[in-house]
Design an enzyme around this catalytic site. Structure first.
Site, mmCIF file in Angstrom:
data_model
loop_
_atom_site.group_PDB
_atom_site.id
_atom_site.type_symbol
_atom_site.label_atom_id
_atom_site.label_comp_id
_atom_site.label_asym_id
_atom_site.label_seq_id
_atom_site.Cartn_x
_atom_site.Cartn_y
_atom_site.Cartn_z
ATOM 1 N N TRP A 130 0.848 -1.190 0.000
ATOM 2 C CA TRP A 130 0.000 0.000 0.000
ATOM 3 C C TRP A 130 0.890 1.249 0.000
ATOM 4 O O TRP A 130 1.807 1.339 -0.788
ATOM 5 C CB TRP A 130 -1.029 -0.033 1.121
ATOM 6 N N SER A 131 0.657 2.214 0.857
ATOM 7 C CA SER A 131 1.367 3.492 0.723
ATOM 8 C C SER A 131 2.837 3.432 1.120
ATOM 9 O O SER A 131 3.541 4.446 1.012
ATOM 10 C CB SER A 131 0.650 4.582 1.514
ATOM 11 N N MET A 132 3.347 2.286 1.555
ATOM 12 C CA MET A 132 4.802 2.155 1.634
ATOM 13 C C MET A 132 5.418 2.419 0.267
ATOM 14 O O MET A 132 6.575 2.829 0.171
ATOM 15 C CB MET A 132 5.207 0.765 2.131
#
Length: 393
Positions: free
Chosen positions: A125-127
């Protein structure tokens, strides 16, 4: 049975998916994408994205970066809301699919749960935003980007006339673009972000970055921090433009994944079919637990991994220094900061690459938090602080 209603051959899509442009994505796949974050399926869907989406590989190549081991029991406790818990309790209490702890460059703990293993590739995801930041740093040191203070429309003239015109690359990295895009995912009543998710990722009828062309301005650039995945999508478009005809995945392969010594291919989910879709570089990268740990260790070592200087120590320091926040929690350039020099790549519903250079700690936690569960997030912060303070004996 006589008089019984006929069986439905296909799940009916919600009205949010039947409105607007028709999609060529099979109905059953649209339905799975629609519910993929839900608490009753996300322990599985978060490591099955290559079944739900068209993907673009980020291949590994060359020698694998060996991560030495000194296995230990996590023999510490942490406090949360006035109670003391063990790491074993933490695994269940915070919906853990996989957890890895490194100390001083050694793996000291590694655990896979829910039928996952060392070969499983999990969505970050937003990693993925933090990986995009690394690639921007590489492009800057290569001279493909002349200055972080260049306006983005210098490189992407398609953005002239909209809210991004005149916004600098630095302001976009800091989530201070000022454009009118609220990161709110109320799918029952979709706003700009939710509608973009539906069109680009569920139905594949638009590219995720497309709203950047016409979006309006809400704040003066640089003045207001407002987290938005669209900003990172614009950075991905920038990488695509300056890379000499490469794709985001191709640039990442050459400049991060191969020199990192990853042990397995990573992949991006795409916002459309082959030849049309783009990498969802704001939240769509998938990799193994250990390969995410290699990214964290590379950052902790000042951008160096497997005998290669992947990105400069100056970029590591600049991108992970808080430009927003109160010193305890804040935001740098696509990295979240935890105070005291610690920082993390953070992804939706409990994905973490946590780095604390002072104690030489890296923790990767891959999770399946229920949507909107802030309790698990707060408890994970307490665990990470305790893991940093722990010294294996």
């Amino acid at each position: 049975m006589i008089g019984a209603p006929p069986a439905s051959a296909q799940t009916e899509l919600p009205p949010q998916l039947t409105a607007g442009a028709p999609s060529e994505v099979p109905v059953a796949i649209q339905q799975l994408r629609w519910v993929m974050n839900d608490a009753d399926v996300n322990a599985l869907t978060f490591r099955s994205m290559d079944i739900l989406f068209t993907t673009r590989q980020v291949p590994r190549s060359g020698p694998v970066w060996n991560l030495p081991r000194e296995d230990h029991t996590l023999d510490f406790t942490y406090d949360y809301k006035g109670k003391t818990y063990t790491p074993e309790q933490f695994l269940d209490r915070t919906y853990t699919n996989a957890l890895l702890v490194m100390k001083h460059g050694h793996i000291v703990y590694e655990n896979y749960r829910n039928n996952s293993d060392a070969q499983t590739r999990f969505i970050g995801w937003s990693m993925t935003k933090s990986l995009t930041s690394i690639l921007i740093g590489v492009a800057l040191q290569e001279g493909r980007i002349k200055s972080l203070d260049d306006p983005i429309d210098t490189y992407l003239p398609e953005l002239k006339g909209g809210g991004y015109e005149g916004v600098t690359i630095r302001q976009i990295l800091q989530m201070r673009s000022g454009v009118d895009y609220e990161e709110r995912y109320d799918f029952a009543n979709p706003g700009a972000a939710a509608q973009n998710h539906i069109n680009a990722l569920v139905k594949n009828v638009a590219r995720f970055v497309d709203p950047a062309r016409t979006i309006k301005r809400l704040h003066k650039p640089g003045e207001v921090f407002q987290y938005k995945t669209l900003d990172t999508a614009v950075l991905g478009w920038l990488l695509e433009r300056v890379s000499g005809g490469n794709t985001i995945a191709g640039y990442m392969t050459q400049h991060l994944w191969e020199p990192l010594g990853a042990e397995r291919n990573g992949f991006f989910i795409m916002d459309g079919p082959p030849g049309v879709g783009r990498e969802f570089n704001g939240a769509g990268f998938n990799a193994t637990l250990r390969d995410f740990a290699r990214v964290g260790l590379m950052m902790m070592q000042g951008g160096r991994a497997n005998g290669h200087q992947i990105v400069s120590p100056e970029w590591v320091a600049l991108s992970t220094a808080p430009t927003e926040g109160n010193g305890v929690g804040g935001y740098g350039m696509q990295w979240w900061t935890f105070g005291g020099g610690a920082y993390s790549a953070l992804g939706l519903q409990g994905q973490y690459i946590y780095v604390d250079p002072r104690s030489e700690t890296v923790v990767v936690k891959l999770s399946y938090f229920p949507p909107g569960n802030m309790e698990a997030s707060d408890e994970t912060s307490a665990f990470l602080a305790a893991a940093s303070a722990w010294s294996p004996q």
